[in-house]
Design an enzyme around this catalytic site. Structure first.
Site, PDB file in Angstrom:
ATOM      1  N   ARG A  30    -116.776 -49.698 -58.631  1.00  0.00           N
ATOM      2  CA  ARG A  30    -118.129 -49.130 -58.622  1.00  0.00           C
ATOM      3  C   ARG A  30    -119.008 -49.814 -59.671  1.00  0.00           C
ATOM      4  O   ARG A  30    -118.534 -50.127 -60.773  1.00  0.00           O
ATOM      5  CB  ARG A  30    -118.093 -47.620 -58.870  1.00  0.00           C
ATOM      6  N   ILE A  32    -121.497 -50.087 -62.637  1.00  0.00           N
ATOM      7  CA  ILE A  32    -121.617 -49.236 -63.824  1.00  0.00           C
ATOM      8  C   ILE A  32    -122.980 -48.528 -63.854  1.00  0.00           C
ATOM      9  O   ILE A  32    -123.121 -47.482 -64.494  1.00  0.00           O
ATOM     10  CB  ILE A  32    -121.409 -50.092 -65.103  1.00  0.00           C
ATOM     11  N   ASN A  88    -127.087 -61.564 -54.953  1.00  0.00           N
ATOM     12  CA  ASN A  88    -128.185 -62.172 -55.691  1.00  0.00           C
ATOM     13  C   ASN A  88    -127.751 -63.538 -56.217  1.00  0.00           C
ATOM     14  O   ASN A  88    -126.603 -63.704 -56.641  1.00  0.00           O
ATOM     15  CB  ASN A  88    -128.599 -61.279 -56.861  1.00  0.00           C
ATOM     16  N   VAL A  97    -124.976 -61.146 -63.580  1.00  0.00           N
ATOM     17  CA  VAL A  97    -123.598 -61.508 -63.918  1.00  0.00           C
ATOM     18  C   VAL A  97    -123.219 -62.734 -63.096  1.00  0.00           C
ATOM     19  O   VAL A  97    -123.267 -62.703 -61.860  1.00  0.00           O
ATOM     20  CB  VAL A  97    -122.628 -60.340 -63.633  1.00  0.00           C
ATOM     21  N   HIS A 101    -120.733 -61.848 -56.623  1.00  0.00           N
ATOM     22  CA  HIS A 101    -120.385 -60.490 -56.216  1.00  0.00           C
ATOM     23  C   HIS A 101    -121.316 -60.025 -55.114  1.00  0.00           C
ATOM     24  O   HIS A 101    -122.482 -60.432 -55.060  1.00  0.00           O
ATOM     25  CB  HIS A 101    -120.433 -59.511 -57.395  1.00  0.00           C
ATOM     26  N   MET A 102    -120.794 -59.160 -54.274  1.00  0.00           N
ATOM     27  CA  MET A 102    -121.577 -58.568 -53.207  1.00  0.00           C
ATOM     28  C   MET A 102    -121.770 -57.096 -53.538  1.00  0.00           C
ATOM     29  O   MET A 102    -120.809 -56.389 -53.841  1.00  0.00           O
ATOM     30  CB  MET A 102    -120.803 -58.721 -51.891  1.00  0.00           C
ATOM     31  N   HIS A 103    -123.028 -56.654 -53.523  1.00  0.00           N
ATOM     32  CA  HIS A 103    -123.307 -55.228 -53.710  1.00  0.00           C
ATOM     33  C   HIS A 103    -123.180 -54.548 -52.351  1.00  0.00           C
ATOM     34  O   HIS A 103    -123.805 -54.979 -51.372  1.00  0.00           O
ATOM     35  CB  HIS A 103    -124.749 -55.014 -54.195  1.00  0.00           C
TER      36      HIS A 103
HETATM   37  P1  5GP Z   1    -126.494 -58.812 -60.271  1.00  0.00           P
HETATM   38  O1  5GP Z   1    -127.865 -58.482 -60.759  1.00  0.00           O
HETATM   39  O2  5GP Z   1    -125.840 -59.920 -61.065  1.00  0.00           O
HETATM   40  O3  5GP Z   1    -126.453 -59.061 -58.787  1.00  0.00           O
HETATM   41  O4  5GP Z   1    -125.656 -57.499 -60.465  1.00  0.00           O
HETATM   42  C1  5GP Z   1    -124.778 -57.285 -61.519  1.00  0.00           C
HETATM   43  C2  5GP Z   1    -124.331 -55.857 -61.439  1.00  0.00           C
HETATM   44  O5  5GP Z   1    -123.198 -55.687 -62.262  1.00  0.00           O
HETATM   45  C3  5GP Z   1    -125.394 -54.873 -61.906  1.00  0.00           C
HETATM   46  O6  5GP Z   1    -125.725 -53.973 -60.839  1.00  0.00           O
HETATM   47  C4  5GP Z   1    -124.733 -54.166 -63.084  1.00  0.00           C
HETATM   48  O7  5GP Z   1    -125.039 -52.793 -63.143  1.00  0.00           O
HETATM   49  C5  5GP Z   1    -123.257 -54.418 -62.831  1.00  0.00           C
HETATM   50  N1  5GP Z   1    -122.439 -54.460 -64.040  1.00  0.00           N
HETATM   51  C6  5GP Z   1    -122.732 -55.180 -65.167  1.00  0.00           C
HETATM   52  N2  5GP Z   1    -121.751 -55.009 -66.080  1.00  0.00           N
HETATM   53  C7  5GP Z   1    -120.835 -54.177 -65.499  1.00  0.00           C
HETATM   54  C8  5GP Z   1    -119.608 -53.641 -65.966  1.00  0.00           C
HETATM   55  O8  5GP Z   1    -119.142 -53.887 -67.084  1.00  0.00           O
HETATM   56  N3  5GP Z   1    -118.923 -52.821 -65.116  1.00  0.00           N
HETATM   57  C9  5GP Z   1    -119.386 -52.550 -63.867  1.00  0.00           C
HETATM   58  N4  5GP Z   1    -118.636 -51.726 -63.107  1.00  0.00           N
HETATM   59  N5  5GP Z   1    -120.563 -53.031 -63.398  1.00  0.00           N
HETATM   60  C10 5GP Z   1    -121.271 -53.844 -64.210  1.00  0.00           C
END
Ligand code: 5GP
Length: 121
Positions: A30, A32, A88, A97, A101-103
């Site tokens: 999930r 965070i 993204n 990050v 990763h896929m949301h």
């Molecule tokens: P991005 O903007 O890179 O597509 O999404 C990165 C996602 O990683 C964000 O939605 C953020 O909330 C999530 N995230 C960042 N650090 C952590 C973490 O330590 N644990 C978890 N579970 N999610 C994280």
């Protein structure tokens, strides 16, 4: 060089984040900071920083990510109503990050795909 991020520590369970799924290629947990009621991240176990870094050998991983999204959407009870899968890439994509990763987001109506219009930013 493919630098590790916090996601590698989660995948190896050096940071205790419950895993919803893990196999030899991908892991899921999930977010965070969930933006909607269901917000799950599906990630390759190996570091691929961005979509731009995907190579032919990664096709199995990318396919597995979609298959896992389908499975988790069903388990979360959001498959029938629908959901969105988001990846993204880099600054304009809003990537925070740098571990691909896929949301998987859903559980409520998500509105239009994009709301930006006439942005000069
Ligand atoms: P991005 O903007 O890179 O597509 O999404 C990165 C996602 O990683 C964000 O939605 C953020 O909330 C999530 N995230 C960042 N650090 C952590 C973490 O330590 N644990 C978890 N579970 N999610 C994280």
């Amino acid at each position: 060089m493919n630098e590790e991020t916090i996601f590698s520590k989660i995948i190896r369970q050096e940071i205790p984040t419950p895993l919803l799924y893990q196999d030899e290629l991908v892991s899921a947990f999930r977010d965070i900071n969930p933006r909607v009621s269901t917000h799950i991240l599906i990630v390759p176990n190996k570091v691929i920083p961005t979509v731009n870094d995907v190579c032919e050998d990664d096709e199995l991983i990318l396919g597995r990510m979609i298959a896992v999204a389908k499975k988790l959407a069903k388990e979360e009870g959001i498959a029938k109503d629908g959901y969105r899968l988001i990846i993204n890439c880099n600054e304009h994509g809003g990537q925070e990050v740098y571990h691909l990763h896929m949301h998987l987001v859903g559980g409520q109506p998500l509105g239009p795909m994009l709301s930006l219009k006439n942005s000069n930013a």
